[in-house]
Design a protein around this motif. Sequence first.
Motif, PDB file in Angstrom:
ATOM      1  N   ILE A 172       0.856  -1.185   0.000  1.00 62.52           N
ATOM      2  CA  ILE A 172       0.000   0.000   0.000  1.00 62.52           C
ATOM      3  C   ILE A 172       0.893   1.237   0.000  1.00 62.52           C
ATOM      4  O   ILE A 172       1.692   1.434   0.918  1.00 62.52           O
ATOM      5  N   ILE A 173       0.767   2.058  -1.039  1.00 66.21           N
ATOM      6  CA  ILE A 173       1.619   3.221  -1.217  1.00 66.21           C
ATOM      7  C   ILE A 173       0.741   4.468  -1.237  1.00 66.21           C
ATOM      8  O   ILE A 173      -0.286   4.488  -1.927  1.00 66.21           O
ATOM      9  N   PRO A 174       1.093   5.532  -0.507  1.00 63.77           N
ATOM     10  CA  PRO A 174       0.311   6.776  -0.570  1.00 63.77           C
ATOM     11  C   PRO A 174       0.258   7.338  -1.991  1.00 63.77           C
ATOM     12  O   PRO A 174       1.244   7.250  -2.737  1.00 63.77           O
ATOM     13  N   ASN A 175      -0.870   7.884  -2.363  1.00 64.66           N
ATOM     14  CA  ASN A 175      -1.043   8.401  -3.721  1.00 64.66           C
ATOM     15  C   ASN A 175      -0.033   9.493  -4.060  1.00 64.66           C
ATOM     16  O   ASN A 175       0.456   9.571  -5.195  1.00 64.66           O
ATOM     17  N   LYS A 176       0.285  10.334  -3.090  1.00 64.21           N
ATOM     18  CA  LYS A 176       1.236  11.415  -3.328  1.00 64.21           C
ATOM     19  C   LYS A 176       2.606  10.864  -3.714  1.00 64.21           C
ATOM     20  O   LYS A 176       3.296  11.423  -4.564  1.00 64.21           O
ATOM     21  N   THR A 177       3.001   9.752  -3.108  1.00 65.98           N
ATOM     22  CA  THR A 177       4.288   9.123  -3.434  1.00 65.98           C
ATOM     23  C   THR A 177       4.305   8.633  -4.874  1.00 65.98           C
ATOM     24  O   THR A 177       5.329   8.722  -5.563  1.00 65.98           O
ATOM     25  N   ILE A 178       3.173   8.129  -5.352  1.00 71.14           N
ATOM     26  CA  ILE A 178       3.097   7.644  -6.733  1.00 71.14           C
ATOM     27  C   ILE A 178       3.285   8.800  -7.709  1.00 71.14           C
ATOM     28  O   ILE A 178       4.006   8.683  -8.712  1.00 71.14           O
ATOM     29  N   LEU A 179       2.666   9.944  -7.433  1.00 67.01           N
ATOM     30  CA  LEU A 179       2.786  11.090  -8.337  1.00 67.01           C
ATOM     31  C   LEU A 179       4.178  11.706  -8.304  1.00 67.01           C
ATOM     32  O   LEU A 179       4.646  12.247  -9.309  1.00 67.01           O
ATOM     33  N   ASP A 180       4.844  11.631  -7.153  1.00 67.60           N
ATOM     34  CA  ASP A 180       6.150  12.281  -7.001  1.00 67.60           C
ATOM     35  C   ASP A 180       7.312  11.424  -7.489  1.00 67.60           C
ATOM     36  O   ASP A 180       8.453  11.895  -7.507  1.00 67.60           O
ATOM     37  N   ASN A 181       7.056  10.169  -7.860  1.00 66.68           N
ATOM     38  CA  ASN A 181       8.138   9.265  -8.265  1.00 66.68           C
ATOM     39  C   ASN A 181       7.851   8.654  -9.633  1.00 66.68           C
ATOM     40  O   ASN A 181       6.694   8.536 -10.033  1.00 66.68           O
ATOM     41  N   PRO A 182       8.915   8.252 -10.341  1.00 65.54           N
ATOM     42  CA  PRO A 182       8.715   7.608 -11.653  1.00 65.54           C
ATOM     43  C   PRO A 182       7.954   6.290 -11.508  1.00 65.54           C
ATOM     44  O   PRO A 182       8.086   5.594 -10.496  1.00 65.54           O
ATOM     45  N   LEU A 183       7.174   5.967 -12.507  1.00 64.13           N
ATOM     46  CA  LEU A 183       6.393   4.732 -12.506  1.00 64.13           C
ATOM     47  C   LEU A 183       6.547   4.058 -13.868  1.00 64.13           C
ATOM     48  O   LEU A 183       6.337   4.689 -14.904  1.00 64.13           O
ATOM     49  N   LYS A 184       6.915   2.780 -13.836  1.00 64.03           N
ATOM     50  CA  LYS A 184       7.063   1.999 -15.066  1.00 64.03           C
ATOM     51  C   LYS A 184       5.861   1.067 -15.203  1.00 64.03           C
ATOM     52  O   LYS A 184       5.605   0.237 -14.331  1.00 64.03           O
ATOM     53  N   ASN A 185       5.114   1.215 -16.291  1.00 69.46           N
ATOM     54  CA  ASN A 185       3.914   0.413 -16.529  1.00 69.46           C
ATOM     55  C   ASN A 185       4.218  -0.597 -17.638  1.00 69.46           C
ATOM     56  O   ASN A 185       4.305  -0.247 -18.818  1.00 69.46           O
TER      57      ASN A 185
END
Length: 304
Positions: A172-185
């Motif tokens: 479980i990751i806070p939403n703000k952390t997802i927006l502030d960091n790179p994400l590989k889909n």
Amino acid sequence: MNNSNLKMKDQFNTALGNLIDKLLGWFNAIIENIPNFILAVLVLIASYYAARHISRFVRKLVVKRVEQHSIANAISRVTTVIVVAFGLFIALGVLNLGKALTSLLAGAGVVGLAIGLALQGTLANTFAGLLLSFRKRIKIGDWVETTGFSGEVMDINLKDFTLKEADNNIVIIPNKTILDNPLKNYSLTTRMRIFLECGVGYESDLEEVEKLTRETIANTFDQVESAEDVEFYYTEFGDSSINYLCRFWIEADSILEKLKAKTRAIIEIKKAYDKAGVNIPFPIRTVQFDNKLNINNASSNQKS
């Protein structure tokens, strides 16, 4: 004594007259404002029913674009509050309560500022959740990697981002952390490249090893049309082997499928090497003694 009684009676009559005048003034004001009051009530009732219908309409629109029902419910509730608040402001304006309306707006601003400061982190996660829900490149079921974690997206709500890793752990990751960091889909493309590193013995025929490896990969995976599609490069002279790098593309959209494909490739390459007599050496260390040990002399000295 009589003068004092008359004076008190006059004061009482004056006070009573003022009270009656005040009540009559209020009564007249109420009578005069009855149409405005009725209109204000009608505005509030209309805003209430309008808020219900508008919130349902907004929810239907949001559900078409967002899979998370919690996000859709939150947006519909916010819409309801906005419509009702708008109706309340109109009703206060109809009643000529401009000062009350100004005080209400000022109080709402102060309360909103206090709540915003107290719930800064929570509000940041909430708005981040709304933004993530409307992003077309991130949706439930995608396989993503972010902040050192990789897994399947299980849920995106107003507070956090839930991943299910390959070993079935829930992250479980806070939403703000997802927006502030790179994400590989990984799910945005259905193709993944497999990297294989191995080594063969120095006695091996390197051209034959390359040909055998390419053909094995091409025969194992339907996505690889021919042996020429497999990339093969010798990389170094190792301590015990000549090492190489093999790369090829497969149809996959998750790390789990990639790992399964890599496992299958290793098994088939090992079978092909065993059948062809190609050696995959393990590290060997040779210890050399420059001075020769005389075992016979050592044993005779021990006996004496």
